[in-house]
Write an enzyme that holds these catalytic residues in place. Sequence first.
Site, PDB file in Angstrom:
ATOM      1  N   CYS A  51      48.846  21.317  91.815  1.00 24.75           N
ATOM      2  CA  CYS A  51      47.656  22.004  92.322  1.00 24.75           C
ATOM      3  C   CYS A  51      48.099  22.986  93.396  1.00 24.75           C
ATOM      4  CB  CYS A  51      46.616  21.013  92.838  1.00 24.75           C
ATOM      5  SG  CYS A  51      47.208  19.884  94.100  1.00 24.75           S
ATOM      6  N   ARG A  57      45.363  17.213  95.001  1.00 22.80           N
ATOM      7  CA  ARG A  57      44.422  17.103  93.889  1.00 22.80           C
ATOM      8  C   ARG A  57      45.147  16.625  92.629  1.00 22.80           C
ATOM      9  NH1 ARG A  57      41.729  23.016  94.214  1.00 22.80           N
ATOM     10  NH2 ARG A  57      43.778  23.470  95.105  1.00 22.80           N
TER      11      ARG A  57
END
Lengths: 287, 138
Positions: A245, A250
């Site tokens: 990410c 994430r």
Amino acid sequence: MEPIEQRGYANPDRLVSTQWVADHRNDPDILLVESNEDPLLYSTGHIDVAVEIDWTRDLNNPLTRDYLDEAGFEALMSRIGATRETTVVFYGDRNNWWATYALWVFSLFGHERAKIMDGGRQKWVDEGRPLYQSVPNRPKTTYRCPPRDDQTNRVFRDGVLKHMQERKALVDVRSPEEFTGERLHMPAYPNEGALRGGHIPGAKNVPWAKAVDPATGEFLPATRLRELYETGARLQPGEEVVTYCRIGERSSHTWFVLKFLLGYPNVRNYDGSWTEWGNLVGAPIER
Amino acid sequence: MEGLQGLLDLAGALESLDRAERIETLTDYARRYQPVPEDVAGKPYPERNKVPGCESEVYAFWVPDSGVRFAVENRQGVSAMALAAILQEHFVGPRSTEIAQVPDEIVYRLFGRELSMGKSMGLMNMVATAKALAGAAK
């Protein structure tokens, strides 16, 4: 949502329900850990026996842009009262985004007795379960861990380059605007710290939060996860995958989904992610 | 004290506190947060008022003779609520446009440097949006 054991996960034991936590939170071999994106949230209230792990303060080494070393992890675990036999149950805000990040860091030190509370902090609150402000006083321990393993669940830029050149699967879990490079100039920060917008060539875009039910924060059942990653992003069941990410937080959520819920045997998280790749001299990108 | 100097004084005070005291002060502000009045804006809030890059889904509005007002849609966005309350309480009425002079590093002075990049960006964008609204209102 159906019970966890009926959702078809490869490793259902990696998830526990809020009710399970309510029932088992005082078991001596269970340690609840709240890990949030918002550094103020724990102090406003938490599950009574939960300790806090803050990523920037507890897991991160800002001087080396790396995670804590073995000695640091041993000190952390000793401070929060864990042993190698302790089962750590993580939960947190934003659909367990930072909880899975903390669990991923724990995996680098081989602490495999680690689970996620499905639905995270918000589900616990939505069910009317109590939160407390007093910090639990758990007895300290002496924790010893093996050397940090940066190979099994983590990958560095040279490994990503090789992975890309071999046309193996990459999952970019950022927003579509970040993936396409459309988001280049946010106020005050050009493209969130990267000079170039776009994605690693060959990567498929599956935003991380698609893996959860937005109404409850619970992970989707395996059939729907397979639709997302295998029908939608054309991953082949069991193939080698790298997730990334912006800084790897994430993508640790997607790492958790692919590795434990769908059972992919070789999933690695690229924590250098776009803040490294987007600035890396000579590294190819696609838009 | 209201206005820019009051905010700078608060930042200086927070910098002198240890982490627990700072968190306690900031959560006090978060508890005092009041969303934008319904007679100014109602849900769903217009997309044009959304603070860009803020994960807590914050909307910002300029209320003539009153100042900037925020709506924090993420119920877990305690830091966003704290910052909204700080800005709303310090820049009101005749001093509301002083918010345009707030230095960019104020977020780090208020919250410390242990913020994640995403969190600090979201909070800085709240400040930037408020400054832009004040600039347009002048």
